[in-house]
Design a protein around this motif. Structure first.
Motif, PDB file in Angstrom:
ATOM      1  N   ASN A  77       0.805  -1.220   0.000  1.00  0.00           N
ATOM      2  CA  ASN A  77       0.000   0.000   0.000  1.00  0.00           C
ATOM      3  C   ASN A  77       0.839   1.271   0.000  1.00  0.00           C
ATOM      4  O   ASN A  77       0.333   2.367  -0.271  1.00  0.00           O
ATOM      5  N   GLY A  78       2.100   1.127   0.322  1.00  0.00           N
ATOM      6  CA  GLY A  78       2.974   2.290   0.364  1.00  0.00           C
ATOM      7  C   GLY A  78       2.819   3.122   1.619  1.00  0.00           C
ATOM      8  O   GLY A  78       3.383   4.220   1.719  1.00  0.00           O
ATOM      9  N   LYS A  79       2.049   2.626   2.580  1.00  0.00           N
ATOM     10  CA  LYS A  79       1.896   3.328   3.852  1.00  0.00           C
ATOM     11  C   LYS A  79       1.415   2.324   4.899  1.00  0.00           C
ATOM     12  O   LYS A  79       0.744   1.341   4.573  1.00  0.00           O
ATOM     13  N   PRO A  80       1.743   2.570   6.162  1.00  0.00           N
ATOM     14  CA  PRO A  80       1.356   1.619   7.206  1.00  0.00           C
ATOM     15  C   PRO A  80      -0.098   1.773   7.616  1.00  0.00           C
ATOM     16  O   PRO A  80      -0.661   2.873   7.543  1.00  0.00           O
ATOM     17  N   ALA A  81      -0.694   0.687   8.031  1.00  0.00           N
ATOM     18  CA  ALA A  81      -2.057   0.735   8.570  1.00  0.00           C
ATOM     19  C   ALA A  81      -2.042   1.489   9.900  1.00  0.00           C
ATOM     20  O   ALA A  81      -1.168   1.277  10.739  1.00  0.00           O
ATOM     21  N   PHE A  82      -3.014   2.372  10.052  1.00  0.00           N
ATOM     22  CA  PHE A  82      -3.097   3.175  11.265  1.00  0.00           C
ATOM     23  C   PHE A  82      -4.557   3.449  11.563  1.00  0.00           C
ATOM     24  O   PHE A  82      -5.297   3.926  10.697  1.00  0.00           O
ATOM     25  N   GLN A  83      -4.974   3.117  12.756  1.00  0.00           N
ATOM     26  CA  GLN A  83      -6.359   3.323  13.158  1.00  0.00           C
ATOM     27  C   GLN A  83      -6.407   4.319  14.304  1.00  0.00           C
ATOM     28  O   GLN A  83      -6.085   3.979  15.447  1.00  0.00           O
ATOM     29  N   PRO A  84      -6.743   5.581  14.037  1.00  0.00           N
ATOM     30  CA  PRO A  84      -6.755   6.576  15.115  1.00  0.00           C
ATOM     31  C   PRO A  84      -7.800   6.259  16.179  1.00  0.00           C
ATOM     32  O   PRO A  84      -8.859   5.700  15.882  1.00  0.00           O
ATOM     33  N   THR A  85      -7.493   6.624  17.388  1.00  0.00           N
ATOM     34  CA  THR A  85      -8.412   6.420  18.506  1.00  0.00           C
ATOM     35  C   THR A  85      -9.299   7.626  18.737  1.00  0.00           C
ATOM     36  O   THR A  85     -10.446   7.487  19.170  1.00  0.00           O
ATOM     37  N   PHE A  86      -8.779   8.798  18.419  1.00  0.00           N
ATOM     38  CA  PHE A  86      -9.485  10.045  18.714  1.00  0.00           C
ATOM     39  C   PHE A  86      -9.783  10.807  17.428  1.00  0.00           C
ATOM     40  O   PHE A  86      -9.155  10.584  16.402  1.00  0.00           O
ATOM     41  N   PRO A  87     -10.756  11.717  17.467  1.00  0.00           N
ATOM     42  CA  PRO A  87     -11.223  12.383  16.241  1.00  0.00           C
ATOM     43  C   PRO A  87     -10.222  13.380  15.676  1.00  0.00           C
ATOM     44  O   PRO A  87      -9.318  13.856  16.370  1.00  0.00           O
ATOM     45  N   GLU A  88     -10.412  13.713  14.390  1.00  0.00           N
ATOM     46  CA  GLU A  88      -9.533  14.666  13.729  1.00  0.00           C
ATOM     47  C   GLU A  88      -9.775  16.087  14.205  1.00  0.00           C
ATOM     48  O   GLU A  88      -8.934  16.966  14.006  1.00  0.00           O
ATOM     49  N   LYS A  89     -10.929  16.312  14.827  1.00  0.00           N
ATOM     50  CA  LYS A  89     -11.237  17.598  15.434  1.00  0.00           C
ATOM     51  C   LYS A  89     -11.863  17.339  16.800  1.00  0.00           C
ATOM     52  O   LYS A  89     -12.538  16.332  16.999  1.00  0.00           O
ATOM     53  N   PRO A  90     -11.646  18.233  17.759  1.00  0.00           N
ATOM     54  CA  PRO A  90     -12.220  18.000  19.084  1.00  0.00           C
ATOM     55  C   PRO A  90     -13.749  18.035  19.049  1.00  0.00           C
ATOM     56  O   PRO A  90     -14.341  18.756  18.238  1.00  0.00           O
ATOM     57  N   VAL A  91     -14.358  17.241  19.898  1.00  0.00           N
ATOM     58  CA  VAL A  91     -15.821  17.166  19.953  1.00  0.00           C
ATOM     59  C   VAL A  91     -16.302  17.586  21.333  1.00  0.00           C
ATOM     60  O   VAL A  91     -15.514  17.700  22.283  1.00  0.00           O
TER      61      VAL A  91
END
Length: 221
Positions: free
Chosen positions: A92-106
């Motif tokens: 894929n040319g990049k590592p798998a990454f699953q964020p735990t927290f949102p891209e913007k604060p909620v």
């Protein structure tokens, strides 16, 4: 973000390199403070770097121990799964990454979280502690390093340099400090901060025991 027990510990030693190069710093009086996961890595660094003369941890996490609680077939299956993931990451040319927290604060905590995840979310997922570079996870295959290289294997070799373990009375992480305390040699101390949880000791300046930290480093170095 790549997770590596060696890189994390090296960061502390690199900090010692810099501090020791400053004319106003006494090289024989350099200590380390680690909060949460960095507490375990501060201890790991001190076990190999004798220039660190005293270590204090606050609500310490031994992250590498979380990758070493499996044995036998379950451990092999996990290692095999992650090993195969490396092929996928390469393709894929990049590592798998699953964020735990949102891209913007909620403003609200998501439903269905377990109590520990909910507590972390109150800090990292909301305005209180949200940061665009802190999504709360490492690349999937980073677990291979955490499973293969325990951080605290040599904690007993820190002695005779002193260790202070600060824990919260209501912190879910206390067992990490208690285990590390049991495995460390003297001199060592556990200090309990009353009526606080784990993330309170991240940023609640009225609850963080600065006076204890000051007296510890003043007396021990």
């Amino acid at each position: 973000m790549v997770g590596s027990t060696d890189i994390y510990a090296e960061d502390f030693s690199a900090g010692v390199d810099f501090l020791g190069s400053q004319a106003y710093v006494d090289k024989e009086r350099i200590g380390a403070v680690g909060i949460c996961g960095s507490g375990g890595f501060a201890l790991s660094a001190a076990a190999m770097d004798s220039r660190i003369k005293a270590i204090a941890t606050s609500v310490m996490y031994d992250i590498s121990s979380m990758g070493n609680d499996m044995t036998g077939e379950a451990r092999f299956e996990m290692l095999d799964q992650l090993s195969q993931q490396r092929w996928t990451d390469f393709e894929n040319g990049k590592p798998a990454f699953q964020p735990t927290f949102p891209e913007k604060p909620v403003d609200q905590i998501p439903e269905g979280l377990d109590p520990v995840s909910e507590e972390f979310f109150t800090f990292y997922g909301m305005d209180r502690g949200w940061h665009p570079n802190a999504f709360g996870n490492v690349t999937s295959t980073s677990m291979l390093s955490l499973m293969n290289f325990p951080s605290l294997a040599h904690i007993n070799e820190i002695a005779p340099r002193p260790i202070l373990f600060i824990v919260g009375e209501n912190a879910h992480s206390t067992h990490f400090s208690e285990t590390a305390y049991d495995n460390a040699a003297e001199p060592k101390e556990i200090y309990v901060v009353p009526d606080v949880n784990h993330v309170d000791l991240y940023d609640q300046v009225d609850k963080i025991p600065f006076d204890k930290l000051e007296s510890f480093f003043t007396e021990k170095m």
